[in-house]
Design a protein around this motif. Structure first.
Motif, PDB file in Angstrom:
ATOM      1  N   GLN A   7      20.380   8.090  -4.485  1.00 24.59           N
ATOM      2  CA  GLN A   7      19.670   7.928  -3.191  1.00 24.59           C
ATOM      3  C   GLN A   7      20.229   6.783  -2.337  1.00 24.59           C
ATOM      4  OE1 GLN A   7      17.109   8.140  -6.033  1.00 24.59           O
ATOM      5  NE2 GLN A   7      17.667  10.287  -5.762  1.00 24.59           N
ATOM      6  N   ILE A   8      21.526   6.598  -2.392  1.00 26.61           N
ATOM      7  CA  ILE A   8      22.165   5.574  -1.541  1.00 26.61           C
ATOM      8  C   ILE A   8      22.872   6.304  -0.398  1.00 26.61           C
ATOM      9  CG2 ILE A   8      23.877   3.713  -1.450  1.00 26.61           C
ATOM     10  CD1 ILE A   8      23.344   3.353  -4.518  1.00 26.61           C
ATOM     11  N   GLU A   9      22.537   5.941   0.816  1.00 26.59           N
ATOM     12  CA  GLU A   9      23.106   6.596   2.007  1.00 26.59           C
ATOM     13  C   GLU A   9      24.561   6.155   2.181  1.00 26.59           C
ATOM     14  OE1 GLU A   9      20.699   8.181   4.552  1.00 26.59           O
ATOM     15  OE2 GLU A   9      22.641   9.066   5.083  1.00 26.59           O
ATOM     16  N   PRO A  10      25.508   7.083   2.175  1.00 22.77           N
ATOM     17  CA  PRO A  10      26.900   6.664   2.430  1.00 22.77           C
ATOM     18  C   PRO A  10      27.125   6.428   3.926  1.00 22.77           C
ATOM     19  CG  PRO A  10      26.794   9.031   1.964  1.00 22.77           C
ATOM     20  CD  PRO A  10      25.387   8.521   1.913  1.00 22.77           C
ATOM     21  N   ILE A  11      27.800   5.343   4.251  1.00 27.32           N
ATOM     22  CA  ILE A  11      28.209   5.087   5.645  1.00 27.32           C
ATOM     23  C   ILE A  11      29.730   5.038   5.613  1.00 27.32           C
ATOM     24  CG2 ILE A  11      28.091   3.481   7.597  1.00 27.32           C
ATOM     25  CD1 ILE A  11      25.368   2.529   6.515  1.00 27.32           C
ATOM     26  N   LEU A  12      30.357   6.000   6.260  1.00 25.30           N
ATOM     27  CA  LEU A  12      31.803   6.183   6.081  1.00 25.30           C
ATOM     28  C   LEU A  12      32.577   5.612   7.275  1.00 25.30           C
ATOM     29  CD1 LEU A  12      33.420   9.517   4.845  1.00 25.30           C
ATOM     30  CD2 LEU A  12      34.500   8.104   6.592  1.00 25.30           C
TER      31      LEU A  12
ATOM     32  N   LYS B 123      20.057   0.760  -0.376  1.00 27.11           N
ATOM     33  CA  LYS B 123      19.704   1.998   0.339  1.00 27.11           C
ATOM     34  C   LYS B 123      20.922   2.603   1.033  1.00 27.11           C
ATOM     35  CE  LYS B 123      15.143   1.292  -0.077  1.00 27.11           C
ATOM     36  NZ  LYS B 123      14.766   1.569  -1.456  1.00 27.11           N
ATOM     37  N   ALA B 124      21.962   1.780   1.250  1.00 28.21           N
ATOM     38  CA  ALA B 124      23.146   2.279   1.959  1.00 28.21           C
ATOM     39  C   ALA B 124      24.387   1.545   1.460  1.00 28.21           C
ATOM     40  CB  ALA B 124      22.992   2.051   3.462  1.00 28.21           C
ATOM     41  N   TYR B 125      25.496   2.266   1.454  1.00 26.43           N
ATOM     42  CA  TYR B 125      26.770   1.627   1.093  1.00 26.43           C
ATOM     43  C   TYR B 125      27.811   2.045   2.116  1.00 26.43           C
ATOM     44  CZ  TYR B 125      30.907   0.184  -1.512  1.00 26.43           C
ATOM     45  OH  TYR B 125      32.094  -0.407  -1.890  1.00 26.43           O
ATOM     46  N   ARG B 126      28.371   1.037   2.777  1.00 22.41           N
ATOM     47  CA  ARG B 126      29.421   1.301   3.761  1.00 22.41           C
ATOM     48  C   ARG B 126      30.780   1.112   3.091  1.00 22.41           C
ATOM     49  NH1 ARG B 126      31.966  -2.703   8.010  1.00 22.41           N
ATOM     50  NH2 ARG B 126      33.381  -1.230   8.969  1.00 22.41           N
ATOM     51  N   PHE B 127      31.602   2.142   3.146  1.00 23.55           N
ATOM     52  CA  PHE B 127      32.950   2.062   2.556  1.00 23.55           C
ATOM     53  C   PHE B 127      33.916   2.715   3.537  1.00 23.55           C
ATOM     54  CE2 PHE B 127      33.508   6.557   1.595  1.00 23.55           C
ATOM     55  CZ  PHE B 127      32.199   7.013   1.669  1.00 23.55           C
ATOM     56  N   SER B 128      35.208   2.440   3.372  1.00 20.95           N
ATOM     57  CA  SER B 128      36.162   3.115   4.257  1.00 20.95           C
ATOM     58  C   SER B 128      37.029   4.067   3.466  1.00 20.95           C
ATOM     59  CB  SER B 128      37.029   2.111   5.018  1.00 20.95           C
ATOM     60  OG  SER B 128      38.081   1.625   4.217  1.00 20.95           O
ATOM     61  N   VAL B 129      37.509   5.077   4.159  1.00 19.00           N
ATOM     62  CA  VAL B 129      38.451   6.027   3.570  1.00 19.00           C
ATOM     63  C   VAL B 129      39.859   5.546   3.898  1.00 19.00           C
ATOM     64  CG1 VAL B 129      39.322   8.406   3.725  1.00 19.00           C
ATOM     65  CG2 VAL B 129      36.858   7.970   3.676  1.00 19.00           C
ATOM     66  N   SER B 130      40.709   5.586   2.882  1.00 14.88           N
ATOM     67  CA  SER B 130      42.107   5.230   3.100  1.00 14.88           C
ATOM     68  C   SER B 130      42.839   6.475   3.617  1.00 14.88           C
ATOM     69  CB  SER B 130      42.696   4.747   1.772  1.00 14.88           C
ATOM     70  OG  SER B 130      44.093   4.795   1.842  1.00 14.88           O
ATOM     71  N   TRP B 131      43.247   6.390   4.857  1.00  9.08           N
ATOM     72  CA  TRP B 131      43.898   7.526   5.540  1.00  9.08           C
ATOM     73  C   TRP B 131      45.074   8.056   4.699  1.00  9.08           C
ATOM     74  CZ3 TRP B 131      45.176   6.687  11.465  1.00  9.08           C
ATOM     75  CH2 TRP B 131      45.813   7.810  11.991  1.00  9.08           C
ATOM     76  N   SER B 132      45.882   7.133   4.144  1.00  7.20           N
ATOM     77  CA  SER B 132      47.079   7.594   3.427  1.00  7.20           C
ATOM     78  C   SER B 132      46.755   8.121   2.018  1.00  7.20           C
ATOM     79  CB  SER B 132      48.133   6.491   3.355  1.00  7.20           C
ATOM     80  OG  SER B 132      47.659   5.394   2.633  1.00  7.20           O
TER      81      SER B 132
ATOM     82  N   ILE C   3      14.592  -8.789  -2.011  1.00  2.59           N
ATOM     83  CA  ILE C   3      14.438  -8.595  -0.564  1.00  2.59           C
ATOM     84  C   ILE C   3      14.298  -7.099  -0.262  1.00  2.59           C
ATOM     85  CG2 ILE C   3      15.608  -8.855   1.696  1.00  2.59           C
ATOM     86  CD1 ILE C   3      14.620 -11.495   0.406  1.00  2.59           C
ATOM     87  N   ILE C   4      15.122  -6.306  -0.920  1.00  2.00           N
ATOM     88  CA  ILE C   4      15.087  -4.858  -0.674  1.00  2.00           C
ATOM     89  C   ILE C   4      13.753  -4.286  -1.159  1.00  2.00           C
ATOM     90  CG2 ILE C   4      16.163  -2.629  -1.221  1.00  2.00           C
ATOM     91  CD1 ILE C   4      18.833  -4.168  -1.570  1.00  2.00           C
TER      92      ILE C   4
END
Ligand code: BGP
Length: 476
Positions: free
Chosen positions: A109-114, A71-80, A468-469
């Motif tokens: 339908q996956i919520e991005p968590i940035l 339902k959600a995927y947490r990823f980070s943005v690479s600043w550079s 589980i989901i």
């Protein structure tokens, strides 16, 4: 087990640990690209140049996430990747990449968590200005955030400012095991203060630019227990919780430093320089929620002169136990001494396994700060074996099951937890432990020496989490 409706069942990652493509499409170098070149700093001198090549495999990975029902995927943005020089000209190809990732997630339908900052500062900001020791980096960070808020503010609802500020400032500036490879407490507390200001200013800007969104930091929390019921040990545990946890969380949520720890740092001449203007800034940027990364807590007793864990061996470095050496002049050595907990088993990397500690942690954080919580990381690093094309990671299922049960109990206790992001979806690079410390539901065919085929193979835990989901935690 009962979980709230619309609970965000998720998984998490960080740019440097998954993306690879370290110099592709205009990306500039980060401090991790440079630090990993120093011989001996990382296991087998591994680095994130290729990592698990999410940059080129994101579509395939997101299809797998959709198959799992995430339902959600947490990823980070690479600043550079966005600003190759840390500031100034924007690299459109970098923005395009994250736009494609976000669109692809939303298509399923996956919520991005940035996450805005998961440790990969642009190298130029380090060499030119001194990184987080310079107030210039606050302005650069806020400008970088503004670009992302403007671009993705309407698409992305949940934003994380800093990932584990407690860990990256301690490992980077005190224990010299992360960039910028410094071992100096005074500098660490000063850099930490600069990050606090950057955090508050970014949140303040976010609330102006993205009023419909939600933002908060992800904190590496571990509850600290007393070894015995001796009042001296209990006091040591109170102090350790203040030193390891509240020192950071109070600034985020109350906008001020904990007096007791500040006094100690002043006595030791290692306190940050905080101006009247800074105090106002810290009051202005309060989070909407807290992200909690939970792996384990710690146990302490009243300090004595015995040696305690020093964390010198990089294999065994444990970012959540920032205990100093009793003989050395560290603030911890005056407050507490870390000891083994006789009741807890450990992972292959010596991290205590403590699911009940998770429930305690969630209760404590919520009672103190009264903010909604999301678990932004929890998982088990293990040596997985690919046998006959399959990975039987029952130990990971057990670990996650036990921890999720405690999250469920914390929710029944009244703690508003609105999501759980397992660390991690696919295997990825462990910052200093290479590729053998695996966390994923999806095995990646690569090792420390070669990217091999980079094939994605679902582990046994993939099907377990899917179930589980599907049942919204009913099968826990
Ligand atoms: C957290 C980091 C993650 C991840 C995780 C596991 O501190 O936020 O990026 O790496 O820990 O740690 P490790 O890779 O050292 O096992």
């Amino acid at each position: 087990m009962k979980f709230p409706e619309h609970f965000l069942w998720g998984a998490a990652s960080a740019a440097y640990q998954v993306e690879g493509a370290y110099n592709t499409d205009g990306k500039g170098p980060s401090i991790w690209d440079e630090f990993s070149k120093i011989p001996g700093k990382t296991k087998h001198n591994t680095n994130g140049q290729i990592a698990v090549d999410f940059y080129h495999h994101y579509k395939e990975d997101i299809v797998l996430m959709a198959e799992m029902g995430l339902k959600a995927y947490r990823f980070s943005v690479s600043w550079s990747r966005i600003l190759p020089n840390g500031e100034g000209e924007v690299n459109q190809e970098g923005l395009d990449f994250y736009e494609k990732v976000i669109d692809e997630l939303q298509k399923h339908q996956i919520e991005p968590i940035l996450t805005l900052y998961h440790w990969d500062l642009p190298e130029v900001l380090q060499t030119k200005y001194g990184g987080w020791e310079s107030r210039h980096t606050i302005d650069a960070f806020v400008e970088y955030c503004r670009i992302l808020f403007d671009k993705f503010g309407t698409k992305v609802k949940y934003w994380i400012t800093f990932n584990e500020q407690n860990v990256f400032t301690s490992l980077g500036y005190r224990w010299a095991s992360h960039p910028p490879n410094v071992s100096d407490s005074k500098r660490m507390f000063q850099a930490n203060h600069i990050v606090n200001l950057a955090n508050a200013k970014a949140i303040q800007l976010f609330h102006q630019v993205v009023p419909q969104g939600k933002i908060g930091p992800s904190f590496g929390y571990g509850e600290v227990y007393p070894l015995t019921s001796s009042p001296a040990d209990v006091l040591a545990a109170v102090d350790a919780n203040q030193f390891n946890n509240d020192w950071w969380l109070d600034v985020y949520c109350r906008g001020e430093y904990l007096e007791r720890i500040m006094r100690l740092l002043k006595q030791m001449h290692i306190a940050p320089d905080v101006t009247i203007e800074d105090k106002k800034v810290l009051q202005t940027g309060k989070p909407d929620f807290l992200g909690i990364n939970y792996y384990h807590g710690g146990t302490v007793k009243a300090p004595d002169t015995e040696k305690v864990i020093t964390g010198k061996n990089f294999d065994k470095i444990d970012p959540y136990l920032m205990a100093g050496d009793a003989q050395s002049n560290t603030p911890e050595s005056q407050l507490f001494q870390s000891v083994e907990n006789p009741y807890l088993d450990k992972t292959n990397w010596g991290w205590e396994i403590d699911p009940i500690g998770f429930r305690i942690a969630l209760r404590q954080v919520y009672e103190k700060y009264r903010l909604p919580l999301i678990i932004t990381e929890n998982g088990l690093g293990a040596f997985d074996k690919l046998e006959g094309g399959q990975v039987d990671d029952q130990y990971r299922i057990d670990y996650l099951n036990d921890h999720l049960v405690q999250v469920g109990k914390a929710i029944s206790d009244g703690v508003p937890v609105f999501g759980f992001c397992a660390w991690s979806f696919t295997d990825l690079l462990s910052w200093i432990n290479g590729y053998d410390k695996r966390y994923g539901f999806v095995y990646i065919d690569r090792d420390d020496y070669s990217p091999k085929s980079l094939l994605r193979i679902k582990k046994k835990s993939f099907n377990w989490y899917q179930r589980i989901i599907e049942t919204n935690g009913g099968k826990l």
